[in-house]
Design a protein around this motif. Structure first.
Motif, short mmCIF file in Angstrom:
data_model
loop_
_atom_site.label_atom_id
_atom_site.label_comp_id
_atom_site.label_asym_id
_atom_site.label_seq_id
_atom_site.Cartn_x
_atom_site.Cartn_y
_atom_site.Cartn_z
N MET A 127 -22.49 11.43 22.41
CA MET A 127 -23.54 10.44 22.29
C MET A 127 -23.91 10.19 20.83
SD MET A 127 -25.80 11.38 25.65
CE MET A 127 -27.16 10.32 25.34
N TRP A 128 -23.15 10.72 19.90
CA TRP A 128 -23.45 10.51 18.50
C TRP A 128 -23.26 9.06 18.10
CZ3 TRP A 128 -19.64 8.57 15.43
CH2 TRP A 128 -18.34 8.66 15.95
N TRP A 129 -22.42 8.33 18.83
CA TRP A 129 -22.17 6.92 18.49
C TRP A 129 -23.41 6.08 18.72
CZ3 TRP A 129 -22.79 3.64 22.57
CH2 TRP A 129 -22.73 4.20 23.85
N GLN A 130 -24.29 6.48 19.64
CA GLN A 130 -25.54 5.75 19.84
C GLN A 130 -26.45 5.90 18.63
OE1 GLN A 130 -26.97 7.38 23.50
NE2 GLN A 130 -25.92 5.84 24.74
N THR A 131 -26.45 7.08 18.04
CA THR A 131 -27.24 7.29 16.83
C THR A 131 -26.70 6.45 15.68
OG1 THR A 131 -27.64 9.55 17.56
CG2 THR A 131 -28.14 9.05 15.27
N VAL A 132 -25.39 6.42 15.53
CA VAL A 132 -24.77 5.62 14.48
C VAL A 132 -25.09 4.14 14.70
CG1 VAL A 132 -22.57 4.89 13.48
CG2 VAL A 132 -22.95 7.29 14.04
N VAL B 64 -27.29 1.97 12.05
CA VAL B 64 -26.66 0.81 11.40
C VAL B 64 -27.46 -0.46 11.69
CG1 VAL B 64 -24.62 -0.69 11.45
CG2 VAL B 64 -24.35 1.78 11.27
N TYR B 65 -27.89 -0.64 12.92
CA TYR B 65 -28.69 -1.82 13.27
C TYR B 65 -30.05 -1.78 12.56
CZ TYR B 65 -26.08 -4.50 16.70
OH TYR B 65 -25.20 -5.34 17.31
N LEU B 66 -30.66 -0.63 12.50
CA LEU B 66 -31.97 -0.51 11.84
C LEU B 66 -31.85 -0.82 10.35
CD1 LEU B 66 -34.96 0.31 12.10
CD2 LEU B 66 -34.25 2.64 11.63
N VAL C 222 -33.97 -3.71 17.73
CA VAL C 222 -32.92 -3.21 18.63
C VAL C 222 -32.50 -1.81 18.19
CG1 VAL C 222 -30.53 -3.54 19.36
CG2 VAL C 222 -32.10 -5.46 19.37
N GLY C 223 -32.34 -1.61 16.88
CA GLY C 223 -31.99 -0.28 16.38
C GLY C 223 -33.05 0.76 16.70
N LEU C 224 -34.32 0.39 16.54
CA LEU C 224 -35.40 1.32 16.88
C LEU C 224 -35.42 1.62 18.38
CD1 LEU C 224 -38.41 0.10 14.72
CD2 LEU C 224 -37.24 2.30 14.62
N PHE C 225 -35.19 0.61 19.19
CA PHE C 225 -35.17 0.80 20.64
C PHE C 225 -34.04 1.75 21.05
CE2 PHE C 225 -33.70 -0.55 24.88
CZ PHE C 225 -34.86 -0.29 25.60
N VAL C 226 -32.86 1.57 20.47
CA VAL C 226 -31.73 2.45 20.80
C VAL C 226 -32.02 3.87 20.38
CG1 VAL C 226 -29.32 2.94 20.20
CG2 VAL C 226 -30.00 0.63 20.81
N LEU C 227 -32.59 4.06 19.19
CA LEU C 227 -32.92 5.41 18.73
C LEU C 227 -34.01 6.04 19.58
CD1 LEU C 227 -32.77 4.93 14.87
CD2 LEU C 227 -31.14 6.14 16.32
N ALA C 228 -35.00 5.25 19.98
CA ALA C 228 -36.07 5.78 20.83
C ALA C 228 -35.55 6.19 22.19
CB ALA C 228 -37.18 4.74 20.98
N ILE C 229 -34.72 5.37 22.79
CA ILE C 229 -34.13 5.71 24.09
C ILE C 229 -33.25 6.94 23.97
CG2 ILE C 229 -32.52 4.91 25.88
CD1 ILE C 229 -35.30 3.69 26.07
N LEU D 127 -33.59 9.39 21.85
CA LEU D 127 -34.43 10.57 21.71
C LEU D 127 -35.09 10.95 23.02
CD1 LEU D 127 -36.08 9.92 18.23
CD2 LEU D 127 -34.33 11.60 18.80
N VAL D 128 -35.47 9.96 23.83
CA VAL D 128 -36.06 10.25 25.14
C VAL D 128 -35.04 10.91 26.04
CG1 VAL D 128 -36.97 9.17 27.22
CG2 VAL D 128 -37.86 8.51 25.00
N VAL D 129 -33.82 10.40 26.05
CA VAL D 129 -32.77 10.97 26.89
C VAL D 129 -32.39 12.36 26.39
CG1 VAL D 129 -30.33 10.71 27.57
CG2 VAL D 129 -31.87 8.74 27.64
N LEU D 130 -32.41 12.55 25.08
CA LEU D 130 -32.06 13.84 24.50
C LEU D 130 -33.07 14.92 24.91
CD1 LEU D 130 -29.97 15.09 22.59
CD2 LEU D 130 -31.55 14.67 20.74
N LYS D 131 -34.35 14.55 25.04
CA LYS D 131 -35.37 15.51 25.43
C LYS D 131 -35.29 15.87 26.90
CE LYS D 131 -38.93 14.92 21.99
NZ LYS D 131 -40.36 14.71 21.77
N LEU D 132 -34.76 14.97 27.73
CA LEU D 132 -34.71 15.25 29.17
C LEU D 132 -33.67 16.24 29.51
CD1 LEU D 132 -35.21 11.72 30.71
CD2 LEU D 132 -36.86 13.54 30.52
#
Length: 75
Positions: free
Chosen positions: A1-6, A10-12, A61-68, A70-75
């Motif tokens: 899932m590191w590609w979601q962070t990238v 990049v979008y941010l 969009v970049g902030l939304f992807v990072l927020a999602i 982080l939420v999934v990572l905590k679950l």
């Protein structure tokens, strides 16, 4: 899932850079459009605001992807 962070980073960064440097990019685009005369009637102010709004949306969009992510990572 590191590609979601990238993707998010990049979008941010791209959105923030595009919002900050909207005027030089719009001037460059306008100079190219003088040659092709495709959307010349839109003018420079429209291009600047279009790029600023697009940059803000890109950053959101970049902030939304990072927020999602982080939420999934905590679950």
């Amino acid at each position: 899932m590191w590609w979601q962070t990238v993707f998010g980073v990049v979008y941010l960064v791209g959105g923030v850079v595009l919002s900050i440097f909207a005027r030089p990019v719009a001037v460059w685009d306008y100079e190219i459009d003088k040659k092709w005369k495709f959307l010349l009637m839109l003018g420079l102010p429209f291009r600047i605001w279009f790029l600023r709004i697009g940059g803000i949306l890109l950053a959101l969009v970049g902030l939304f992807v990072l927020a999602i992510y982080l939420v999934v990572l905590k679950l």
